[in-house]
Design an enzyme around this catalytic site. Structure first.
Site, short mmCIF file in Angstrom:
data_model
loop_
_atom_site.label_atom_id
_atom_site.label_comp_id
_atom_site.label_asym_id
_atom_site.label_seq_id
_atom_site.Cartn_x
_atom_site.Cartn_y
_atom_site.Cartn_z
N SER A 53 0.84 -1.19 0.00
CA SER A 53 0.00 0.00 0.00
C SER A 53 0.87 1.24 0.00
O SER A 53 1.97 1.25 0.57
CB SER A 53 -0.91 0.01 1.24
OG SER A 53 -1.56 1.26 1.38
N TYR A 73 -1.93 -0.02 10.44
CA TYR A 73 -1.93 -0.42 9.03
C TYR A 73 -0.63 0.03 8.35
O TYR A 73 -0.02 -0.73 7.59
CB TYR A 73 -3.14 0.19 8.32
CG TYR A 73 -3.31 -0.25 6.89
CD1 TYR A 73 -3.73 -1.55 6.60
CD2 TYR A 73 -3.06 0.61 5.83
CE1 TYR A 73 -3.91 -1.97 5.29
CE2 TYR A 73 -3.22 0.20 4.53
CZ TYR A 73 -3.65 -1.09 4.26
OH TYR A 73 -3.81 -1.50 2.96
#
Length: 250
Positions: free
Chosen positions: A149, A162
């Site tokens: 990501s 995250y």
């Protein structure tokens, strides 16, 4: 230049491909694309309803698809064994692994289940990569794609957990490539920006509006990027790729 149909299909057709988190979002879009090109694809996810819905939709769209899988959680050892049994006994091995199963998470002040997220987003990737490499080494070929990501670069303070997991995947991918490259196994990192998925805030309609405004990507956009990465000749190794919505300024 080859015929494009042959170019994009030659490394996919009849290959055994495992897509973790393959029942929704990027994983499902990728699995369907690869099935359409003649791959034998295994998908799994922890939600039984999502798994059944994905299985039904893909097989409806591609009745001749060789699609395998079962509901499974990447953090559960029994589930991992169940998936690997399908790989070994039904598919006959693995040529490509797409590590995609992941969960969103907020910061340490807002997250109570962060240990489960760590197990899913990091340990799950490592577990399946290790199992894939143990099977790929003898054939002197293979390809592992880790879906990361852009959060690893942006480091948003509202999603510390995250960010931590995706930063770890960035480093893991870089080191893994150096470790297993001598075995003829490719390793690639795909880092999307915002993509329409269950992990994103807002309703599906709100996310579609962002896609229209070019502030968000569709899962198919990432599936095509993965296909491009997999389609390269053996001599060509795409190490990493970042894909951002045109108007997501990072």
């Amino acid at each position: 230049m080859k015929n494009l149909n042959e170019y994009f299909g030659s490394n996919i057709r009849d290959k055994n491909i495992v897509v973790t988190g393959g029942t929704t979002g990027i994983g499902k879009a990728t699995a369907e694309l690869l099935v359409s090109l003649g791959a034998k694809v295994l998908i799994f996810g922890r939600d039984h309803e999502d798994f059944n819905a994905a299985l039904e939709e893909i097989t409806t769209n591609y009745p001749d698809a060789e699609l395998y899988g079962a509901p499974a959680d990447v953090t559960n050892e029994d589930d991992i064994k169940k998936i690997l049994d399908i790989v070994d006994l039904e598919m006959g091995g693995i040529d490509i692994l797409i590590n995609n199963a992941a969960l969103s998470a907020q910061g340490i002040t807002d997250s109570d289940d962060w240990k489960y997220v760590i197990d899913t987003n990091i340990k799950g990737y490592i577990d399946f990569a290790q199992q894939a490499v143990s099977r790929m080494k003898s054939q002197k070929s293979g390809h592992i794609i880790n879906v990361g990501s852009m959060s690893a670069e942006v480091r948003n303070p509202e999603s510390t957990i995250y960010v931590t997991t995706k930063t770890a995947i960035n480093g893991f991918t870089a080191a893994l490539r150096k470790e297993i490259n001598p075995f003829g196994i490719k390793v690639s990192l795909i880092e999307p920006g915002a993509v329409m998925s269950d992990m994103q805030p807002g309703t599906k309609e709100e996310q579609r509006e962002k896609i229209e405004k070019m502030e968000m990507l569709d899962a198919d956009d990432i599936a095509m990027s993965i296909l491009y990465t997999l389609s390269q000749p053996k001599r060509c190794d795409i190490v990493s790729m970042q894909i951002r919505p045109l108007l997501q300024i990072i």
